[in-house]
Design an enzyme around this catalytic site. Structure first.
Site, PDB file in Angstrom:
ATOM      1  CB  CYS A   1      -1.038  -0.151   1.268  1.00 49.87           C
ATOM      2  SG  CYS A   1      -1.973  -2.012   0.744  1.00 49.87           S
ATOM      3  CB  THR A   2       3.818   2.081   1.454  1.00 48.26           C
ATOM      4  OG1 THR A   2       4.009   1.906   3.044  1.00 48.26           O
ATOM      5  CG2 THR A   2       5.012   3.350   1.657  1.00 48.26           C
TER       6      THR A   2
END
Length: 152
Positions: free
Chosen positions: A44-45
């Site tokens: 997600c980062t």
């Protein structure tokens, strides 16, 4: 799962600051609505930072971006600040909006069946889905969208 040509489900969700953000209020010709499982996790980062790194191109092309997860608002604020993300992150804690986009349901996480958000992206123009990305590979996803929209 929604497909190109379908109407994009309208939504109004709190952002990282607790302010309501609606699809119909997003600026620009296009809106990228991306769903991601959990703030501040590796994939997600990577995905969020790919949009951040291409932000000038998105802004110049009139494309708005919002990320949606079932994280609480406070977690989104920390995630956005930590990675200096220039776009809103929206909290869909009950998964209702994610489900409307076919991006929420049962999944297997470390051998456990849990309900959660799937990594899918939708590009919206004039309230209509124009591009769909299912099971997104977070690396270079922002560049992939720009290439597919061929805005040159």
């Amino acid at each position: 799962m929604l497909e190109p040509g379908d109407d994009a489900p309208e939504f109004s969700l709190p952002n990282q600051d607790g302010d309501e953000v609606s699809l119909s209020d997003l600026p620009g010709e296009y809106a990228v609505v991306y769903f991601y499982p959990r703030a501040d996790t590796p994939g997600c980062t990577t995905e969020a930072c790919s949009f951040r790194d291409d932000w000038d191109t998105y802004e110049d092309a009139g494309i708005s971006v919002v990320g949606i997860s079932d994280d609480p608002v406070d977690d989104l604020a920390d995630f956005r600040e930590k990675y200096d993300l220039p776009f809103d992150l929206l909290s869909d804690e009950d998964g209702e909006v994610s489900a409307a986009y076919g991006s929420y349901g049962e999944k297997n996480v470390f051998g456990n069946e849990v309900m959660g958000v799937f990594r899918n992206t939708f590009v919206v123009k004039d309230g209509e889905i124009v591009e769909v990305y299912e099971g997104v590979d977070p690396e270079n996803h922002a560049e992939e969208i720009l290439a597919d929209l061929d805005l040159d």
